[in-house]
Each structure stands twice: as structure tokens, then as C-alpha cells.
Design a protein around this motif. Structure first.
Motif, short mmCIF file in Angstrom:
data_model
loop_
_atom_site.label_atom_id
_atom_site.label_comp_id
_atom_site.label_asym_id
_atom_site.label_seq_id
_atom_site.Cartn_x
_atom_site.Cartn_y
_atom_site.Cartn_z
N THR A 36 0.86 -1.18 0.00
CA THR A 36 0.00 0.00 0.00
C THR A 36 0.90 1.23 0.00
OG1 THR A 36 -0.16 0.25 2.42
CG2 THR A 36 -1.73 -1.23 1.36
N HIS A 50 -5.20 6.61 -2.54
CA HIS A 50 -4.63 5.39 -1.96
C HIS A 50 -4.24 4.47 -3.11
CE1 HIS A 50 -4.58 1.35 -0.16
NE2 HIS A 50 -4.28 1.97 0.97
N GLU A 60 -10.22 -1.96 -0.06
CA GLU A 60 -9.96 -1.01 -1.14
C GLU A 60 -10.46 -1.54 -2.49
OE1 GLU A 60 -7.75 -2.22 1.02
OE2 GLU A 60 -6.08 -0.83 1.37
N ARG A 93 -13.91 -0.50 -3.79
CA ARG A 93 -14.17 0.91 -4.06
C ARG A 93 -14.19 1.21 -5.56
NH1 ARG A 93 -9.60 3.31 0.11
NH2 ARG A 93 -10.44 2.40 2.04
N THR A 131 -7.44 4.22 -5.64
CA THR A 131 -8.75 4.58 -5.10
C THR A 131 -8.57 5.81 -4.20
OG1 THR A 131 -8.48 3.05 -3.24
CG2 THR A 131 -9.61 2.21 -5.20
N LYS A 177 -9.06 7.31 -0.16
CA LYS A 177 -9.25 6.94 1.25
C LYS A 177 -10.60 7.43 1.78
CE LYS A 177 -5.25 8.78 2.22
NZ LYS A 177 -4.04 9.30 2.93
#
Length: 299
Positions: A20, A29, A46, A49, A99, A101
């Protein structure tokens, strides 16, 4: 230039594994994984999303030895499951998921990011894009478009940190303050073979500049096995650049049509001259050789 704090977390504790990545005070992110780790990636929150993703695969015949596909999805996991079973697009061995956060990316934001990333990848010319079409950039409210451009700017910093240079374009020089990451312009000449090339170290990368004249055909021949292997690599790189139009042969000389990034000044010089080259010595500027510039301030 202001500094950036980048936070990387190796999920399984191994380099190259599920990772990450974030920048302090940025809502974006990034999640990077090998294809073999896709099952673990799909289990993460994640992946549920909205966002964009890049599929990447090694290919010696591609620009920068890399093939890339850029996509967007309401639910990233659903789209990646499709790609995992798509036999017509099986080239990739790495995926990067982007994506937010705060989960505020909408379908329209995703389409905007997809379109702009494809545009930047095309402009950068560092990878061969697998996208069949380049979707138009959708209209967003002015404030949203501004937010997405800032988002992309941060992504252009983050992805190279992860070793992904697909959208890494040449920085735009400031009209007020000179860019400290750029070197002088170095030249390499050989009248016998028509070579008059210019290069510059930009943002830490040695870059052969548009408009340079290089050999139209790579002609070096080595005697030792190790030399022959190195020469084969230079010849293949030169031929690939001709094939993708980065170098165009005109009147027995090769014209460089775009800025081309090389791993070293010696590799750039070898491709330009058609023979081996000590780039630290043979690339020169009014201030001296590249090697002298590189070593400035050490003594």
C-alpha cells in the motif's frame, strides 16, 4: 520544490509483494500487487471501491519493455476478476489499484482519471498501451476537474516510487525558478556516421532529446561473448525504437522524434552511435563531461 512524505506498507513483509502507498495529506490510496497475489488483493476493502487500475506486464518488444492497460470500475474487484479470466488480455503480471481513502471518487471521477491517465501514458511514451481506444475526457464541474488534476499530480509522484513510470512525463520548467533536477544539455557527435545528439538528465533520468540525429542502423560487432550479448541488447533497443517510431530513418540518419529515457548515459550513447560508448566521458557540455558534472561538489 517542496518535499513529499510517501508512506509504503509491505503487507506481507516482502519487497515486490502486496504493497500500500500513500502521500501525507493526499486522499488517494494506491495498492500494488503481483498477479500471484491477486486473491489477497481482492479480499481487501480497497478493492470494493470505485477507482482506476493499471495492468502491467514485461515484454521486450514493447516500449520500455512494458505493456500496460488502464481501466476504471465502480467496483475494482469485479473488473479485476474479469481480467484474471480474460485470455485475450493475459499479458499482465502486476496490477496497481488507485482509489480514494475518503471513498469520494464517483463513476464520473473514475472515467476522468482513466481518460487522463491514457493521455499521459501516450504522451510519456514509456509503455505500449493495450487500450483499444482512448476515451474522451468527460466534462466535470470546474471544482471537481481541478481536484482530479491535483489527484493525478500526486499520482505522478507516487507511481514512480513504486517503479511504475507509465505516466511519468517530462516536468514543465518553471518560468521563474530554474529546475534544480535538470542538468546542462550534453552533446554527442560523430560526423562520420552523421550523429549529432543532445541529452539531459531530467528528474534523475538520462534523456535523449527530440531532434537528435543518431545512427539509422546499429552496426556494432563484438568478439567476446559478454560483448556480443551487450551489443545484442543495444541493437534490439535501437530496432524497437525504430519500430515504434521513436527513431525515424531519413537519408541514412536516424531522427529522434520524442524524448527517450535511458538507464544510463552509456546506453544512450551506444544506441546513438551504433557502438559501445563511455557515456560519462563522451557526452559533453560547455561545462565539461557528464562524469565531471555528475561528480560536481564532491571534492
Amino acid at each position: 520544490m517542496n518535499g513529499k512524505q510517501v508512506k509504503l506498507f509491505l503487507v506481507d513483509g516482502t519487497p515486490g509483494g502486496l504493497t500500500t502507498a500513500e502521500i501525507t495529506n493526499w486522499t488517494g490510496h494506491v495498492l500494488s500487487a503481483r498477479r500471484s497475489d491477486l486473491a489477497d488483493l481482492l479480499k481487501r476493502e480497497e478493492a470494493q471501491r470505485t477507482g482506476v487500475y493499471l495492468l502491467l506486464g514485461d515484454d521486450e518488444t514493447a516500449l520500455g519493455d512494458t505493456r500496460c492497460y488502464v481501466g476504471e470500475a465502480d467496483v475494482i474487484a469485479t473488473r479485476l476478476r474479469y481480467h484474471a479470466n480474460d485470455k485475450d488480455r493475459a499479458f499482465w503480471d502486476r496490477v496497481v489499484v488507485v482509489t480514494s481513502k475518503d471513498t469520494n471518487l464517483t463513476k464520473s471521477h473514475g472515467r476522468y482519471l482513466e481518460s487522463r491517465l491514457i493521455q499521459l501514458a501516450t504522451k510519456a511514451g514509456r509503455v505500449s498501451l493495450e487500450n483499444g481506444t482512448a476515451p474522451p475526457t468527460p466534462n466535470l464541474p470546474e471544482a471537481d476537474a481541478s481536484d482530479m488534476e491535483y489527484f493525478i499530480g500526486q499520482l505522478q509522484i507516487m507511481l514512480p516510487v513504486l517503479g511504475v513510470n507509465a505516466i511519468r512525463v517530462r516536468p514543465t520548467p518553471s518560468p521563474v525558478v530554474s529546475d534544480p533536477v535538470e542538468s546542462p544539455i550534453f552533446t554527442l557527435s560523430n560526423a562520420k556516421v552523421g550523429v549529432v545528439a543532445s541529452a539531459q538528465q531530467i528528474d534523475g533520468e538520462f534523456t535523449l532529446l527530440t531532434g537528435s540525429h543518431v545512427v539509422a542502423k546499429w552496426h556494432g560487432v563484438g568478439k567476446a561473448t559478454s560483448t556480443q550479448k551487450a551489443y545484442a541488447g543495444y541493437r534490439a533497443r535501437h530496432e524497437n525504437l525504430l519500430a515504434d517510431g521513436s527513431i525515424v530513418a531519413e537519408g541514412g540518419v536516424g531522427l529522434v522524434t520524442r524524448d527517450i529515457v535511458f538507464s544510463s548515459p552509456s546506453t544512450a550513447g551506444a544506441v546513438a552511435l551504433g557502438r559501445s560508448c563511455n557515456g560519462r566521458v563522451e557526452w559533453v557540455s560547455p561545462e565539461g563531461s557528464f562524469g565531471a558534472w555528475e561528480s560536481r561538489g564532491i571534492d
